[in-house]
Design an enzyme around this catalytic site. Sequence first.
Site, PDB file in Angstrom:
ATOM      1  N   SER A   1      -3.203  -7.662   2.716  1.00 61.55           N
ATOM      2  CA  SER A   1      -3.612  -7.461   4.360  1.00 61.55           C
ATOM      3  C   SER A   1      -3.821  -8.720   5.188  1.00 61.55           C
ATOM      4  CB  SER A   1      -4.587  -6.660   4.606  1.00 61.55           C
ATOM      5  OG  SER A   1      -4.061  -5.173   4.220  1.00 61.55           O
TER       6      SER A   1
ATOM      7  N   HIS B   1       0.844  -1.279  -0.038  1.00 59.06           N
ATOM      8  CA  HIS B   1      -0.049   0.068  -0.138  1.00 59.06           C
ATOM      9  C   HIS B   1       0.834   1.439   0.029  1.00 59.06           C
ATOM     10  CE1 HIS B   1      -3.197  -2.598   2.169  1.00 59.06           C
ATOM     11  NE2 HIS B   1      -3.590  -2.299   0.887  1.00 59.06           N
TER      12      HIS B   1
ATOM     13  N   ARG C   1      -1.724  -6.357  -7.977  1.00 61.94           N
ATOM     14  CA  ARG C   1      -0.488  -7.370  -7.644  1.00 61.94           C
ATOM     15  C   ARG C   1      -0.425  -8.448  -8.799  1.00 61.94           C
ATOM     16  NH1 ARG C   1      -3.276  -8.044  -2.112  1.00 61.94           N
ATOM     17  NH2 ARG C   1      -4.896  -8.439  -3.640  1.00 61.94           N
TER      18      ARG C   1
ATOM     19  N   LYS D   1     -18.003  -6.124   8.314  1.00 65.34           N
ATOM     20  CA  LYS D   1     -16.594  -6.893   7.806  1.00 65.34           C
ATOM     21  C   LYS D   1     -15.945  -6.866   9.321  1.00 65.34           C
ATOM     22  CE  LYS D   1     -12.648  -7.088   4.809  1.00 65.34           C
ATOM     23  NZ  LYS D   1     -12.083  -6.097   3.854  1.00 65.34           N
TER      24      LYS D   1
END
Length: 161
Positions: A131, A20, A93, A44
């Site tokens: 993450s 990030h 990515r 979440k």
Amino acid sequence: MSKPVKAIFAGSFDPITNGHIDIIERASRLFDKLIIGILINPNKKTMFTISERIELIRKSTEHIENIEVISFEGLLVDYCKKNDVSVLVRGIRSTADVEYELRMAHMNKELANEIETIILPTSTKYSYISSSLIKEVLSFDADIENLVPKCVLDELRLKKK
């Protein structure tokens, strides 16, 4: 004289990683102002609260002058319209990320034609970091020192105790 260009890099950042930071540093050089936006999703389950994530992002990016860290609810394009943000920054990515981000870019363009999406590939050395993977390997006491900023590593270790 043209008006300053504001961009936003949005995500959950739970936690923020060096991948990030790579995208943030590079995007901050492209725009007059870069907003780091944390989407509030009460459904979440996260490791860090919104206020903890804001603080970790601020500490991790204090060397960058033209950024602001915020949290928001609802659609990203709605936030952008209300706050005069004209560019969405997205990091990728892998090819799987490309497919997802392309669909999102098309949807966002449909919802707000005046907002552009810029997709930046992360540096190769961070292409495998996420993450969720950070949290997973940390649960097995893996060394993640090179994957997250030091302040994040310290907080992750405290949470793990």
